[in-house]
Design an enzyme around this catalytic site. Structure first.
Site, PDB file in Angstrom:
ATOM      1  CB  SER A 678      -0.958   0.005   1.201  1.00  0.00           C
ATOM      2  OG  SER A 678      -0.239  -0.052   2.402  1.00  0.00           O
ATOM      3  CE  LYS A 721      -3.080   1.049   5.033  1.00  0.00           C
ATOM      4  NZ  LYS A 721      -3.027   0.614   3.623  1.00  0.00           N
TER       5      LYS A 721
END
Length: 791
Positions: A678, A721
């Protein structure tokens, strides 16, 4: 007889019982211990030894005593006082009496009675009834050995038919109500008719019982054979003069096998092992092995279950009281209990709680056990390499033992505990076997009803056990094992969640643990916010509890030295107790820079802000990666470089710069391992900034996996996140377009104040993050002029 009846006084003390009926002419031994009956005996002994014996009628608890209408006048023939305070009596019935009225109730009952004269008529019909009664009595003696045939022959010599009926009724095992009815029937024909019906019914019942008993006798031949053989062996030992200790131990084992609830296949193996044990000398090496094995199979809870609490409302209250939040886990537990309540029987689910440390995965297992009223077992799987820890060793090994599964179940003594397998993602694997593969049978609801431990070597039913596993990450759990479990994710706590948990659970617990339970002590909300923001950085609340405990220990020291005051912990006090701030907001000292991009990462400890730093130096196009990166993240870096080389003209990158420069990519906090795809977008943007000279916006965070063609793919851990971005004060986040649907699953309070932009490719990211260079138009104009002059 008439003279005897005339000697009975009109008023008699009453001895009454609820399960005994006395008949005239009969002798009966009796033991009494209650105080009222003792007073009656003392009164009778001082007054002709006569008293009335009546049956108590059944009445509700607490009601006054009610006597039957017809009873018997009795004489005390013998009396003896026992050492325990009771009195042994020998009584003889004298005549039937009828209760007239109660003349005294305290301290014992006395009544006026009327003597019932026995009927002396002896016609042919009564003689026929009497003959039938004696024949039925003879048949009863043939069915049972309880009756003496000499007594039956003696009854034929008694002339009074009434006395014969009373003797039969007094010596046959009849219900109390039937005996009382026979006593009350003064008409001899009615008495014999009812008596004969009772005897006939008793014969039918005895014949049925004897038939059943004979069938059982045939079925028990094998057990009898074993019994006789054991008796012969014991006799042989006694003849040889061997010690009797072995026989006593064999008897003890047989008692345990019979007393404990063992399945038939287990009982059969237990008897076989006991036969082997009985033929061995205690000094033999195999003796201890078999004895230990017997101890295990006899004492395992094969059919012992805790009774489940199925009150859903009460269970919901217990779970809510013990833990804040964790709605998914609580809902799943309540669903399981609801189905079990409706269906009655249900295979235990295999739940896997996955989430960062300190989010309540292990502690909620204890709450589930308490809510269900089951025993709780916790087994840590972290670092286990040996398969025998799960399945046990075979009996051929010296010191062999069962695996921890059956060992813990035996220790708790129930076959349906809540069994928590902690840290299942940290199982090891080496030459001693693969514990994860051994768990496949344990954690499969279709197979664990016949789990076989290597040591026990008998199928044990684990289907009623409620298995709960915990893990920080699913990545290291083998796919076959993961497939058998129902995954429930435990996400990071928000700031307001941590404040509520601290107020409700952590502060009271630490206050009590540090001896401050009686102190007036309060934390203000800003003080808790100060600790959460600047002294701990975690997804759970474990470190928060440590910080609160540290404050309480310092207060405890002051209290122990005699300080008496009302303790109110405010924001300025935190520095005094915990020192200077350990963390600062991520963006406080940041500004747009060339070659530095702000990424978002998800680890097993929650979400984190990740800065991707890049630099270049003269070289030959080599790439150097540092920051404790995993293989997947290294591949993402190579993908980013290859993409920029392939699209250098689109982003106005000088091809010579790529060929004559070595690239160094670094992620700070080098001691923390980092991996995952990611960071692909952040790597590409940072490298593009490095080679174009454009600065990267520092107040926008990005996440997303890239492909070689520049497409941005979806990522996981979006909730964590976004939490990390929120903690760092970031107001704008760039997310892959593929994650658009998953935004709906994230709570609104996390999204509040954050602007989310969705992108499909890297080109869109470049437009958002790269700040145009103000001198770029002038540079382009100079390049065009230079080219024109050359032409």
């Amino acid at each position: 007889m008439e003279d005897t009846n005339n000697r009975i006084p009109r008023t008699l003390p009453v001895l009454h019982m609820s399960s005994v009926v006395m008949f005239p002419y009969l002798l009966m031994p009796l033991v009494i211990s209650d105080e009222e009956s003792k007073l009656v005996i003392d009164y009778a002994l001082s007054n002709d030894k006569l008293m009335a014996f009546f049956l108590d009628k059944e009445k509700g608890e607490g009601a006054d005593t009610e006597l039957a209408t017809i009873g018997t006048a009795v004489t005390i023939l013998r009396m003896m006082r026992n050492q325990d305070g009771s009195i042994s009596l020998l009584l003889q019935g004298t005549a039937r009496v009828k209760q007239q009225k109660v003349v005294q109730k305290e301290p014992f009952i006395m009544v006026d009675v009327e003597t019932i004269i026995e009927q002396n008529t002896d016609d042919t019909e009564i003689q026929a009834y009497r003959t039938i009664a004696l024949e039925l009595l003879d048949k009863i003696s043939q069915e049972s050995s309880l009756l003496n045939k000499e007594m039956i022959s003696g009854l034929t010599n008694i002339k009074q038919a009434g006395r014969v009926a009373d003797i039969i009724a007094g010596n046959i095992d009849l219900p109390v109500a039937d005996r009382q009815k026979i006593l009350e029937l003064s008409n001899l024909k009615q008495r014999y008719r009812f008596l004969n019906n009772c005897l006939a019914e008793l014969i039918r019942q005895m014949r049925v019982e004897n038939h059943i008993r004979s069938n059982l006798q045939l079925e028990m031949n094998e057990d009898q054979r074993r019994y006789y053989l054991r008796e012969q062996m014991d006799a042989i030992r006694r003849e040889l003069g061997e010690t009797d200790e072995v026989s006593k131990e064999m008897f003890k084992w047989r008692e345990l096998i019979e007393k404990n609830k063992l399945p038939e296949h287990v009982k059969e193996v237990a008897y076989e092992e006991l036969e082997r044990l009985s033929t061995m000398q205690p000094a033999a090496s195999e003796y201890g092995v078999i004895r230990n094995y017997l101890d295990w199979i006899v004492n395992l809870p094969w059919k012992t279950y805790s009774k489940d609490r199925l009150d859903l409302r009460k269970i919901e209250r217990i779970l809510a009281k013990d833990h804040y939040g964790l709605e998914k886990a609580k809902t799943r537990i309540l669903e399981y209990i609801a189905v079990k309540k409706l269906k009655g029987h249900l295979k235990g689910p295999i739940l896997c709680f996955v989430g960062p440390p300190g989010t309540g995965k292990t502690s909620i297992g204890k709450s589930v056990a308490r809510a269900l009223n089951r025993k709780f077992i916790r087994m840590s799987l972290g670092g286990i390499h040996d398969e025998a820890e799960i399945r046990g060793h075979r009996r051929t090994y010296i010191g062999a033992m069962p695996g921890k599964i059956l060992m813990e179940i035996k220790r708790q003594g129930t076959a349906n505990p809540v069994f928590m397998l902690d840290e299942i993602d940290k199982l090891g694997r080496d030459f001693r076997g693969d514990p994860a593969s051994a768990l496949l049978e344990v954690l499969d609801p279709e197979q664990n009803n016949s789990f076989v431990d290597n040591y026990i070597n008998l199928a044990f039913d684990l289907s009623e056990v409620m298995f709960i596993t915990t893990a920080n990450s699913l990545d290291t759990i083998p796919p076959p094992l993961r497939d058998r479990m129902e995954i429930i994710e435990f996400t990071s706590y928000l700031e307001h969640d941590k404040i509520e948990i601290a107020k409700t659970y952590l502060i009271p617990r630490e206050q009590d643990d540090n001896g401050l339970a009686g102190e007036d002590l309060v934390f203000t909300k800003p003080a808790l916010q100060e600790i959460i923001r600047y002294y701990v950085r975690e997804a759970g609340v474990r470190n928060l509890q440590r910080r609160i405990g540290s404050i309480f220990r310092k207060i405890a020291r002051e209290v122990a030295m005699g300080t008496k005051q009302k303790w109110q912990i405010k924001t300025p006090d935190i520095v005094k107790y915990l020192g200077t701030r350990k963390y600062s907001l991520e963006l406080a000292n940041r500004k747009p820079e060339i070659g530095v991009a702000t990424g978002l990462a998800w680890t097993s400890y929650g979400g984190e802000i990740l800065f991707c730093e890049t630099t270049r130096m003269p070289g030959k196009g080599n790439i150097q990666l540092t920051g404790s990166l995993g293989d997947v993240m290294k591949e993402s870096a190579r993908l980013a470089v290859s993409y920029l080389k392939a699209n250098q003209s689109m982003y106005h990158i000088n091809s010579k710069d790529l060929e004559t420069s070595d690239i160094h990519i670094h992620f700070p906090s080098g001691g923390v391992p980092k991996d995952g795809p990611s960071a692909g977008v952040a790597l590409t943007v940072a490298l593009a900034s490095l080679f174009t000279g454009q600065k990267v916006r520092h107040d926008i965070a990005m996440t997303g996996e890239i492909t070689l063609l520049g497409k941005v793919l979806g990522i996981g851990g979006l909730r964590e996140k976004l939490l990390a971005a929120r903690r760092a004060g970031i107001k704008k986040v760039v997310v892959p377009d593929e994650n658009r649907e998953s935004i709906s699953d994230i709570p609104a309070d996390i999204l509040e104040g954050i602007q989310i932009t969705f992108i499909k490719d890297v080109f869109e990211a470049m437009k958002i993050f790269l700040i145009p260079n103000p001198k770029e138009p002038e540079l382009k104009a100079k390049r065009r002029d230079a080219k024109a002059k050359k032409a």
